[in-house]
Design a protein around this motif. Sequence first.
Motif, mmCIF file in Angstrom:
data_model
loop_
_atom_site.group_PDB
_atom_site.id
_atom_site.type_symbol
_atom_site.label_atom_id
_atom_site.label_comp_id
_atom_site.label_asym_id
_atom_site.label_seq_id
_atom_site.Cartn_x
_atom_site.Cartn_y
_atom_site.Cartn_z
ATOM 1 N N LEU A 166 1.339 -0.743 0.080
ATOM 2 C CA LEU A 166 0.229 -0.132 -0.103
ATOM 3 C C LEU A 166 0.954 1.143 0.330
ATOM 4 O O LEU A 166 0.412 2.177 -0.743
ATOM 5 C CB LEU A 166 -0.444 0.205 0.806
ATOM 6 C CG LEU A 166 -2.246 -1.016 1.193
ATOM 7 C CD1 LEU A 166 -3.104 -1.501 2.649
ATOM 8 C CD2 LEU A 166 -3.575 -0.194 0.044
ATOM 9 N N ALA A 167 1.888 0.981 0.704
ATOM 10 C CA ALA A 167 2.898 2.640 0.562
ATOM 11 C C ALA A 167 3.532 2.609 -0.602
ATOM 12 O O ALA A 167 3.926 4.279 -1.603
ATOM 13 C CB ALA A 167 3.704 2.108 2.148
ATOM 14 N N ARG A 168 3.893 2.362 -1.154
ATOM 15 C CA ARG A 168 3.894 1.870 -2.940
ATOM 16 C C ARG A 168 3.446 2.450 -3.962
ATOM 17 O O ARG A 168 3.247 3.024 -4.447
ATOM 18 C CB ARG A 168 4.634 0.295 -3.175
ATOM 19 C CG ARG A 168 5.911 0.199 -2.604
ATOM 20 C CD ARG A 168 6.668 -1.571 -2.841
ATOM 21 N NE ARG A 168 7.790 -1.454 -1.948
ATOM 22 C CZ ARG A 168 9.083 -1.880 -2.062
ATOM 23 N NH1 ARG A 168 8.894 -0.710 -3.637
ATOM 24 N NH2 ARG A 168 9.779 -1.914 -1.838
ATOM 25 N N LEU A 169 2.065 1.869 -3.286
ATOM 26 C CA LEU A 169 0.382 2.570 -4.134
ATOM 27 C C LEU A 169 0.275 3.650 -3.639
ATOM 28 O O LEU A 169 -0.870 4.324 -4.124
ATOM 29 C CB LEU A 169 -0.488 1.717 -4.201
ATOM 30 C CG LEU A 169 -0.509 0.152 -4.836
ATOM 31 C CD1 LEU A 169 -1.295 -0.608 -4.746
ATOM 32 C CD2 LEU A 169 0.338 0.833 -6.358
ATOM 33 N N ARG A 170 0.540 4.615 -2.922
ATOM 34 C CA ARG A 170 0.454 5.836 -2.363
ATOM 35 C C ARG A 170 0.152 6.814 -3.851
ATOM 36 O O ARG A 170 0.740 6.900 -4.136
ATOM 37 C CB ARG A 170 1.302 6.342 -1.625
ATOM 38 C CG ARG A 170 0.771 7.515 -0.420
ATOM 39 C CD ARG A 170 1.880 7.970 0.504
ATOM 40 N NE ARG A 170 2.801 6.834 1.557
ATOM 41 C CZ ARG A 170 1.075 6.701 2.639
ATOM 42 N NH1 ARG A 170 -0.255 7.925 2.030
ATOM 43 N NH2 ARG A 170 1.514 6.178 4.042
ATOM 44 N N GLY A 171 -0.746 7.703 -3.487
ATOM 45 C CA GLY A 171 -1.104 8.404 -4.456
ATOM 46 C C GLY A 171 -2.042 7.599 -6.218
ATOM 47 O O GLY A 171 -1.862 8.415 -6.963
ATOM 48 N N LYS A 172 -1.786 6.659 -6.219
ATOM 49 C CA LYS A 172 -1.306 6.150 -7.553
ATOM 50 C C LYS A 172 -2.992 4.536 -7.872
ATOM 51 O O LYS A 172 -3.736 4.766 -6.900
ATOM 52 C CB LYS A 172 -0.079 4.641 -7.432
ATOM 53 C CG LYS A 172 0.851 5.513 -7.142
ATOM 54 C CD LYS A 172 2.288 4.391 -7.628
ATOM 55 C CE LYS A 172 3.198 5.064 -7.046
ATOM 56 N NZ LYS A 172 3.574 6.008 -6.048
ATOM 57 N N ARG A 173 -2.505 4.267 -8.668
ATOM 58 C CA ARG A 173 -4.249 3.373 -9.035
ATOM 59 C C ARG A 173 -4.178 2.356 -10.091
ATOM 60 O O ARG A 173 -2.579 2.341 -10.453
ATOM 61 C CB ARG A 173 -5.109 4.267 -10.372
ATOM 62 C CG ARG A 173 -6.227 5.466 -10.465
ATOM 63 C CD ARG A 173 -6.425 6.315 -10.994
ATOM 64 N NE ARG A 173 -8.118 5.917 -11.884
ATOM 65 C CZ ARG A 173 -8.846 5.727 -12.144
ATOM 66 N NH1 ARG A 173 -8.288 7.353 -12.595
ATOM 67 N NH2 ARG A 173 -9.750 4.803 -12.827
ATOM 68 N N LEU A 174 -4.418 1.402 -8.956
ATOM 69 C CA LEU A 174 -3.802 0.283 -9.811
ATOM 70 C C LEU A 174 -5.286 -0.156 -10.382
ATOM 71 O O LEU A 174 -6.069 -0.257 -9.773
ATOM 72 C CB LEU A 174 -3.358 -1.014 -8.080
ATOM 73 C CG LEU A 174 -2.879 -2.446 -9.311
ATOM 74 C CD1 LEU A 174 -2.248 -2.660 -7.884
ATOM 75 C CD2 LEU A 174 -4.159 -3.261 -9.185
ATOM 76 N N MET A 175 -5.110 -1.027 -11.575
ATOM 77 C CA MET A 175 -6.596 -0.924 -12.602
ATOM 78 C C MET A 175 -6.138 -2.643 -13.193
ATOM 79 O O MET A 175 -5.501 -2.940 -13.202
ATOM 80 C CB MET A 175 -6.749 -0.472 -13.302
ATOM 81 C CG MET A 175 -8.205 -0.887 -14.509
ATOM 82 S SD MET A 175 -8.067 1.100 -15.662
ATOM 83 C CE MET A 175 -9.015 1.957 -14.422
ATOM 84 N N LEU A 176 -6.929 -3.494 -12.595
ATOM 85 C CA LEU A 176 -7.432 -5.158 -13.536
ATOM 86 C C LEU A 176 -7.939 -4.844 -14.299
ATOM 87 O O LEU A 176 -9.159 -4.874 -14.462
ATOM 88 C CB LEU A 176 -8.033 -6.069 -12.820
ATOM 89 C CG LEU A 176 -6.546 -6.184 -11.320
ATOM 90 C CD1 LEU A 176 -5.936 -5.509 -10.084
ATOM 91 C CD2 LEU A 176 -5.817 -7.749 -11.117
ATOM 92 N N VAL A 177 -7.938 -5.756 -16.047
ATOM 93 C CA VAL A 177 -8.190 -4.804 -16.566
ATOM 94 C C VAL A 177 -8.710 -6.994 -17.274
ATOM 95 O O VAL A 177 -7.626 -7.352 -17.704
ATOM 96 C CB VAL A 177 -8.009 -4.482 -18.308
ATOM 97 C CG1 VAL A 177 -9.247 -4.386 -19.015
ATOM 98 C CG2 VAL A 177 -7.553 -2.593 -17.603
ATOM 99 N N GLY A 178 -9.816 -6.910 -17.693
ATOM 100 C CA GLY A 178 -9.870 -8.463 -18.368
ATOM 101 C C GLY A 178 -11.423 -9.733 -17.981
ATOM 102 O O GLY A 178 -12.841 -8.703 -17.091
ATOM 103 N N ASP A 179 -11.235 -10.462 -17.322
ATOM 104 C CA ASP A 179 -12.102 -11.230 -17.826
ATOM 105 C C ASP A 179 -12.376 -11.806 -16.230
ATOM 106 O O ASP A 179 -11.579 -11.112 -15.301
ATOM 107 C CB ASP A 179 -12.045 -12.647 -18.434
ATOM 108 C CG ASP A 179 -11.184 -13.470 -18.499
ATOM 109 O OD1 ASP A 179 -10.396 -13.550 -16.824
ATOM 110 O OD2 ASP A 179 -10.742 -13.622 -19.216
ATOM 111 N N SER A 180 -13.541 -12.843 -15.835
ATOM 112 C CA SER A 180 -13.773 -13.169 -14.259
ATOM 113 C C SER A 180 -12.314 -13.682 -13.957
ATOM 114 O O SER A 180 -12.478 -13.428 -13.065
ATOM 115 C CB SER A 180 -15.074 -13.866 -14.295
ATOM 116 O OG SER A 180 -14.908 -15.236 -15.516
#
Length: 407
Positions: A121-135
Amino acid sequence: MPPVPRLPWRLAAPLLAAFVSVPFILPLALPLLRSSSTSPRALSQHRLSWLPSPLIQTAPMAPPPRVPSPPLPMQIPASPPPPPMQTTPFPPPPPSPSPPPPETPANDDRRVRRFNATDFLARLRGKRLMLVGDSMNRNQFESLLCILREALPDKTRMFETHGYRISKGRGYFVFKFADYDCTVEFVRSHFLVREGVRFNRQRNSNPILQIDRVDKTANRWKKADVLVFNTGHWWTHGKTARGKNYHKEGDTLYPHFDSAEAYRRALKTWARWIDKNMDPARSVVFYRGYSTAHFRGGDWDSGGSCNGETEPTFKGAIIDSYPLKMRIVEEAIGRMRFPVRLLNVTKLTNFRRDGHPSVHGKAGDKKVSKRKQDCSHWCLPGVPDAWNELIYASLVLEPNPVAWEKR
């Protein structure tokens, strides 16, 4: 006085060689001779140290010839003994010390760390992580939410920004981690290219797949700092696999089209979009590979089953299988300008026939119909947790984009 007969030179030469070699060669060979009863490993140690191993006792043997030589101890004392007095003009050379192995610094980031949700979470601070795909990517998305939530002292600081509950029917979720000002999102895209419909003369609609156009959700992809893509399982369903009046390229609707070739062209479309629209100095892009399904006796819609499995499988054709889809993925990524990180989980999942929901659905502990078992998605906690651990390890080991350091 009669002359003394001379010794023939053919006999004199060997005697002279033996006479000369005994006082010079024997002292040098004595330590090796005394170790002849030890193991091969002890012999190699003698060659290095000229002393017997501290863990090996030499066997009793006949006394050596009377040659000036220091006594050889049966065991090495704690401190090395002083060097023996040299009694020959050619003493054995001292062993060259081998350099110690280089020590790995305690803070060496090249070592794979244990998963740390707080650090993630500290590495993601201020960022957007997005998973794109199927189920299958929604499966991984749910896993990531669960393991990151465990790092929060106050669980209410994580929430879906629109108030949505995760369900199959909805294709877009944004979960906010307020304490870190970051989001973890899921965008549904079964094929990564555009799904559409066409109308026949009777005004009946039929689905089509435009393999030369990227999915209409791509505008959301541009805004992410970390992207995780996947596709594959929908390419085995119905018209997608049969390729009848389904694949469209430009203005051409193919009456019949090979699904593997359609998959190859679709991935090229996706790769071109990534190369054109994503900046490696600002974003990290993963492609998570095909995860193995374990249906017995049919497919998901034709009586296939996997219930009753309690252990992984370690033999059979599935262990060494590698689908054509993954070779196509490797080919597409290998030709890209953008440095996509391929998360190849196919062979990891080959073993886990025991990790699927099978007959257990969303109705708690109740079983669902055995006619349609789920042998492609994964139970949680379970296999997708390992995929997220690999993503974390990659973000730790690989340098961050330049733009991340400037925030």
